[in-house]
Structures are given as C-alpha cells and as structure tokens.
Design a protein around this motif. Structure first.
Motif, mmCIF file in Angstrom:
data_model
loop_
_atom_site.group_PDB
_atom_site.id
_atom_site.type_symbol
_atom_site.label_atom_id
_atom_site.label_comp_id
_atom_site.label_asym_id
_atom_site.label_seq_id
_atom_site.Cartn_x
_atom_site.Cartn_y
_atom_site.Cartn_z
ATOM 1 N N THR A 1 0.834 -1.209 0.000
ATOM 2 C CA THR A 1 0.000 0.000 0.000
ATOM 3 C C THR A 1 0.868 1.257 0.000
ATOM 4 O O THR A 1 0.586 2.213 -0.735
ATOM 5 C CB THR A 1 -0.945 0.001 1.217
ATOM 6 N N GLN B 1 -5.741 9.195 -2.448
ATOM 7 C CA GLN B 1 -6.622 8.220 -1.797
ATOM 8 C C GLN B 1 -7.714 7.725 -2.736
ATOM 9 O O GLN B 1 -8.036 6.541 -2.738
ATOM 10 C CB GLN B 1 -7.217 8.800 -0.523
ATOM 11 N N ARG C 1 -6.018 5.393 -5.208
ATOM 12 C CA ARG C 1 -5.591 4.186 -4.490
ATOM 13 C C ARG C 1 -6.775 3.245 -4.304
ATOM 14 O O ARG C 1 -6.698 2.057 -4.594
ATOM 15 C CB ARG C 1 -4.995 4.560 -3.131
ATOM 16 N N ASP C 2 -7.885 3.805 -3.831
ATOM 17 C CA ASP C 2 -9.061 2.977 -3.574
ATOM 18 C C ASP C 2 -9.628 2.376 -4.854
ATOM 19 O O ASP C 2 -10.003 1.203 -4.885
ATOM 20 C CB ASP C 2 -10.126 3.781 -2.836
ATOM 21 N N ASP D 1 -9.418 -1.625 -5.201
ATOM 22 C CA ASP D 1 -10.711 -2.318 -5.308
ATOM 23 C C ASP D 1 -10.822 -3.076 -6.628
ATOM 24 O O ASP D 1 -11.344 -4.189 -6.663
ATOM 25 C CB ASP D 1 -11.875 -1.332 -5.170
#
Length: 190
Positions: free
Chosen positions: A123, A138, A141-142, A146
C-alpha cells in the motif's frame, strides 16, 4: 482420549513453514472462516499450543501468510521507466497473488490486525507511486486496489479453466490500462 502432542510423528518438530503451508491449504480448500489455530493444529496433528511457539495468534498467522504470498509483488519492480509503468507492474503482480489465494485476501479484510507487514508495504509503494501522478491519491488508491481485489477474486473462480483464467487476466490488464490512461489524462495529474 488420545490428544496429539506438540510434535508430529517421526520426531520432527513443527516448523513455521509447515504451519504456513497447512494454513494456506486450509484457506484455499475451506475458505477464510475455516482458518483457526485449532484447525491448523489439527491438520498438522499437533496441539494448538505447539503453534504458539511460532505464531502469536490468527492475525500474526495472516501477516506471515501475506509475507509469503504477497512478498514477490514488490520484488524487482523499481526498474520501470516511469511511475505509471511501476504502478502497472505492482498491480498486475498483486492481482495475480489475490487470484491465486483469494481466501487469504478475504481473511485479511476480516481481521484488521492482519493488515500489517507486506500488505502495508504494498500500500505504501502504491501511494508513493500515485503521489507522483495525482493529488487525488486516496481516491485513485481505492479505485485501483478495489479493482485488483474484485478482478483477482473473480480470477479465483477460473482456477480449473486455464483459458478462462487467461481471458480474465487479459481483461484485467486491459481495464487497468484504461484506468491508468484515465489517471494520466485527468486534469489532476502532475
């Protein structure tokens, strides 16, 4: 009642590798809900207490398993020409690891203390690469994590069909390329 002792037959002591192999087999065969120190000990023919000499608890077991399974995700990926290429390599490797052992990923989701070690380093690397590409770190990243999880978990369903698995891998790579192109093309790239 005969209870298994701390050592398996033939006088060999239980090892961390044997514990991890038994736990991974248990996860792969029966799913994340089946993983317990008691179940791993039963697979090894030892008492649960014998495992605690090597692994503190279920969360520590998951951390050790993630190091074993996801450890290769970060190896050698820093030779890419750009952050976007390094990001692509990292995500393709992670996707493949999730697809090989989906129950491990699901078990880590269910145990917050297991999000440590290798999973944290992956991460952090993902965030470091994204920080050079977008201020919306963020959000991207998500989206990317996902997508890797969802597609990786779907890949697990194709274990017995090599052609279908190859198709899913190709579709993931194609979708990832589209996401990375959108990241690059967005007004938020640096």
């Amino acid at each position: 009642m005969n209870r298994p002792r701390g050592r398996p037959a033939r006088g060999q002591g239980v090892t961390v590798d044997a514990i991890l192999d038994a736990a991974l087999s248990l996860l792969d065969e029966e799913g994340e809900q089946a993983l317990s120190m008691r179940a791993v000990a039963a697979r090894l023919g030892v008492t649960p207490m014998s495992l605690y000499h090597h692994v503190a608890d279920r969360a520590a077991l998951l951390v050790a398993l993630s190091a074993k399974i996801y450890g290769g995700v970060l190896e050698g990926e820093r030779g890419e020409a750009s952050a976007q290429e390094a990001l692509r390599t990292l995500l393709l490797r992670y996707h493949e690891a999730v697809g090989r052992h989906p129950a491990l990923t699901l078990a880590i989701f269910g145990e917050p203390a297991a999000f440590a070690g290798t999973t944290v380093r992956i991460t952090e690397r993902l965030e470091a690469l994204l920080s050079t590409l977008t201020p919306q770190l963020q959000l991207w990243r998500d989206i990317l994590v996902d997508h890797a999880h969802g597609s990786g978990l779907a890949l697990a369903a194709a274990r017995d069909d090599a052609d279908y698995a190859a198709t899913l891998r190709g579709q993931y790579a194609e979708a990832l390329d589209l996401l990375l192109a959108a990241l690059h093309a967005s007004g938020n790239t640096r």
